[in-house]
Design a protein around this motif. Structure first.
Motif, PDB file in Angstrom:
ATOM      1  N   ASN A 193      -5.497  -3.368  -1.634  1.00 49.98           N
ATOM      2  CA  ASN A 193      -4.374  -3.367  -0.698  1.00 49.98           C
ATOM      3  C   ASN A 193      -4.519  -4.439   0.379  1.00 49.98           C
ATOM      4  O   ASN A 193      -3.516  -4.911   0.927  1.00 49.98           O
ATOM      5  N   ASN A 198      -3.032  -7.332  -1.385  1.00 51.78           N
ATOM      6  CA  ASN A 198      -1.720  -7.092  -2.017  1.00 51.78           C
ATOM      7  C   ASN A 198      -1.743  -7.452  -3.502  1.00 51.78           C
ATOM      8  O   ASN A 198      -0.840  -8.116  -4.022  1.00 51.78           O
ATOM      9  N   SER A 217       0.813  -1.229   0.000  1.00 55.73           N
ATOM     10  CA  SER A 217       0.000   0.000   0.000  1.00 55.73           C
ATOM     11  C   SER A 217       0.841   1.271   0.000  1.00 55.73           C
ATOM     12  O   SER A 217       0.305   2.362  -0.214  1.00 55.73           O
ATOM     13  N   ARG A 226      -6.478  -1.597  -7.535  1.00 54.48           N
ATOM     14  CA  ARG A 226      -5.694  -2.370  -6.575  1.00 54.48           C
ATOM     15  C   ARG A 226      -6.547  -2.722  -5.373  1.00 54.48           C
ATOM     16  O   ARG A 226      -7.497  -1.996  -5.035  1.00 54.48           O
TER      17      ARG A 226
END
Length: 117
Positions: free
Chosen positions: A74, A77, A30, A72
């Motif tokens: 976070n 990941n 992140s 994305r």
């Protein structure tokens, strides 16, 4: 050790869609702006898109703007690239990259995207 593992590539017809994923490990995901780059046969690396650490700022190459979406998760990941309205000129090996603290970047092994009828 930084690890970036791309997946989701394949053969698709023009106008089709694919979703690429990049599983990241070995660093605080992140905290980093992440990028997608691609390399077509016989050509150099081409930057495709970037996203900041929190996911609220994105940028795209003119060649993919309006067709590709970077995102994305976070918590997982994981970096994504949703590719719509694919064209033959999108054929390439797609890599996710993470900038290094000094210079250069880490790059995964890539996933092949082939757009052909």
């Amino acid at each position: 050790e930084v690890q970036l593992v791309e997946s989701g590539g394949g053969l698709v017809q023009p106008g089709g869609s694919l979703m690429l994923s990049c599983a990241a490990s070995g660093f605080t995901f992140s905290s980093y702006t992440m990028n997608w780059v691609r390399q077509a046969p016989g050509k150099g690396l081409e930057w495709v898109s970037s996203i900041n650490g929190s996911g609220d700022r994105t940028n795209y190459a003119d060649s993919v703007k309006g067709r590709f979406t970077i995102s994305r998760d976070n918590a997982k990941n994981t970096l994504y690239l949703q590719m719509n309205s694919l064209k033959p000129e999108d054929t390439a090996v797609y890599h996710c990259t993470k900038p290094r603290s000094t210079s250069g970047f880490d790059k995964g092994q890539g996933t092949q995207v082939t757009v052909s009828s």
